[in-house]
Design a protein around this motif. Structure first.
Motif, mmCIF file in Angstrom:
data_model
loop_
_atom_site.group_PDB
_atom_site.id
_atom_site.type_symbol
_atom_site.label_atom_id
_atom_site.label_comp_id
_atom_site.label_asym_id
_atom_site.label_seq_id
_atom_site.Cartn_x
_atom_site.Cartn_y
_atom_site.Cartn_z
ATOM 1 N N GLY A 1 0.980 -1.019 0.214
ATOM 2 C CA GLY A 1 -0.161 0.110 -0.308
ATOM 3 C C GLY A 1 1.222 1.315 -0.233
ATOM 4 N N ASP A 2 0.448 2.762 0.720
ATOM 5 C CA ASP A 2 1.089 3.304 0.376
ATOM 6 C C ASP A 2 2.293 3.940 1.220
ATOM 7 O OD1 ASP A 2 -0.671 4.832 -2.094
ATOM 8 O OD2 ASP A 2 -2.594 5.461 -0.438
ATOM 9 N N VAL A 3 2.097 2.851 1.662
ATOM 10 C CA VAL A 3 3.248 2.866 2.957
ATOM 11 C C VAL A 3 4.364 2.537 2.718
ATOM 12 C CG1 VAL A 3 2.397 0.464 4.275
ATOM 13 C CG2 VAL A 3 3.483 2.945 6.064
ATOM 14 N N ALA A 4 4.833 1.383 1.542
ATOM 15 C CA ALA A 4 5.516 0.896 1.481
ATOM 16 C C ALA A 4 6.314 1.107 0.178
ATOM 17 C CB ALA A 4 5.151 -0.696 0.577
ATOM 18 N N ALA A 5 7.438 1.440 0.199
ATOM 19 C CA ALA A 5 8.754 2.000 -0.369
ATOM 20 C C ALA A 5 8.920 1.228 -1.840
ATOM 21 C CB ALA A 5 9.719 2.480 -0.153
ATOM 22 N N THR A 6 7.566 0.979 -2.850
ATOM 23 C CA THR A 6 8.707 -0.264 -3.541
ATOM 24 C C THR A 6 8.892 0.878 -4.994
ATOM 25 O OG1 THR A 6 5.782 -0.218 -3.904
ATOM 26 C CG2 THR A 6 6.115 -2.145 -2.816
ATOM 27 N N ASP A 7 8.177 2.140 -5.383
ATOM 28 C CA ASP A 7 7.531 2.759 -6.545
ATOM 29 C C ASP A 7 7.394 4.598 -5.793
ATOM 30 O OD1 ASP A 7 5.222 2.606 -8.234
ATOM 31 O OD2 ASP A 7 5.338 1.428 -6.434
ATOM 32 N N PRO A 8 7.939 5.019 -6.824
ATOM 33 C CA PRO A 8 7.732 6.580 -6.719
ATOM 34 C C PRO A 8 6.121 6.947 -6.419
ATOM 35 C CG PRO A 8 9.275 6.874 -7.783
ATOM 36 C CD PRO A 8 8.980 5.117 -7.769
ATOM 37 N N LEU A 9 4.917 6.251 -6.921
ATOM 38 C CA LEU A 9 3.870 6.273 -7.355
ATOM 39 C C LEU A 9 3.638 5.173 -6.210
ATOM 40 C CD1 LEU A 9 3.234 5.842 -11.227
ATOM 41 C CD2 LEU A 9 3.459 7.727 -9.503
ATOM 42 N N ARG A 10 4.029 4.183 -5.884
ATOM 43 C CA ARG A 10 3.164 3.031 -3.985
ATOM 44 C C ARG A 10 1.719 2.510 -4.743
ATOM 45 N NH1 ARG A 10 3.957 8.471 -2.523
ATOM 46 N NH2 ARG A 10 2.243 9.077 -2.143
#
Length: 374
Positions: A283-292
């Motif tokens: 989700g939004d809390v995860a730093a997977t990519d700039p767009l979350r």
């Protein structure tokens, strides 16, 4: 669990927002997992569709504010109403503050972090019951309704949606949209912005590109004027809505070693948190990519599959992330729901289809697995 039966793996889902509900529901389908979810609210309070939320909180609540007991897939889930205070990853337990002021601990074998972010006044991790949520929705609506002039500051989808829906709801209200770039929706294809811009202009929204605001300390709506760091004259307004994308992750309860320099949870494309055992984030809390992007695109199914693979010692899959945002921007309207694909091409779903098929059948039955009425 019956006495003498096999031990079930404890899975703790931290956060039951849009993504957390889907994740907990997907995990709870496996009978060997004992799933617990922790949420500061007593039901889903979606972060979606800010414009509709402000313009018509009653209509918004029908689809975006749902008691957890209504979700059939959450029936096996132990839902704890509380706010996460701290986490001991070595001891595999979290501390939770309850609504009555007491604290307690919850243990886990697998931890899924889905606590989301603060991104304006409409997203909060404060402890609230349903009555408090309803009172806040009504108060925000009344505040906007009372203002003759509204300045919406921000260039993302939330700001654009708010400006459009307020202008449609109150045609006599002077609504303006102020954003720092040459165009709004910078994370969407240019074709999407071109179409949405026409919609805004048709609704009477005054567009002001090239204005970067001097930001206040908080995100609460307030009276104008708005001052600009780009040198333009102050902009007067009875009410200023700040939707500037000042994102702050709800991660104060986590140890610093699992966070990046902005406070997001360091997360690989397999949704595992590096350097930990049995900790995932989505989700939004995860730093997977700039767009979350794991907050969308059905990545909860990948996470549920990867939790199972982790427990079985099998290889994990990686998520596939889009390079652009897509989907609805303005939200449901009287004419239906306009959806943009990844290339910015639009198609419209008629209102009758949205109300009779999309929401009840596709979303509530198909995606959520069944939502009880009332």
């Amino acid at each position: 669990m019956a006495s003498g039966g096999p031990a079930r793996t404890r899975v703790l889902v931290a956060g039951l927002g849009d993504t957390g509900v889907l994740t907990a529901g997907a995990l709870a389908r496996h009978r060997d997992l004992a799933v617990t979810g922790v949420s500061p609210t007593t039901g889903l309070v979606s972060g979606q569709e800010l414009g509709l939320r402000l313009a018509d909180p009653g209509a918004w609540s029908r689809d975006y504010r749902i008691d957890y007991r209504a979700f059939r897939r959450l029936d096996p889930v132990d839902v704890v109403h509380g706010r996460l205070v701290s986490a001991d990853l070595d001891a595999r337990e979290v501390t939770v503050e309850h609504a009555d002021g007491t604290t307690g601990t919850l243990g886990w074998d697998v931890l899924v972090v889905a606590t989301g972010v603060a991104n304006g006044f409409w997203r909060s991790d404060g402890l609230r019951d349903d009555a408090a949520v309803a009172a806040d929705l009504a108060a925000r609506h009344a505040q906007v309704a009372a203002a003759a002039t509204v300045a919406v500051v921000g260039g993302g989808a939330a700001a654009v949606s708010a400006a459009y829906n307020l202008a449609v709801r109150w045609p006599d209200k002077q609504v303006s949209l102020w954003f720092p770039g040459e165009r709004a929706l910078p994370q969407h294809p240019g074709r999407t912005w071109a179409k949405v811009r026409r919609r805004l202009e048709e609704a009477g929204v005054a567009l002001h590109p090239g204005h970067r605001a001097v930001l206040p300390d908080g995100d609460e709506p307030c009276a104008g004027p708005v001052r600009w760091s780009t040198g333009q004259p102050d902009a007067p307004a009875d009410l200023v809505l700040w939707a500037v994308g000042r994102v702050r992750p709800h991660t104060g309860w986590l140890p610093a070693e699992v966070l990046d320099d902005r406070g997001f949870v360091r997360t690989g494309l397999d949704l595992r948190v590096p350097g930990t055992d049995g900790v995932f984030a989505i989700g939004d809390v995860a730093a997977t990519d700039p767009l979350r992007s794991t907050a969308r695109n059905f990545q909860h199914s990948v996470l549920a599959r990867n939790v199972r693979a982790h427990l079985a010692g099998e290889p994990l899959r990686e998520v596939t992330l889009p390079g652009r945002r897509w989907g609805s921007v303005l939200g449901p309207q009287r004419s239906g729901l306009e959806v943009f694909d990844k290339g910015g091409r639009a198609f419209r779903i008629p209102r009758a289809v949205v109300e009779r098929a999309l929401q009840p059948l596709v979303v509530k039955r198909g995606i959520y697995g069944g939502v009880r009425r009332g």
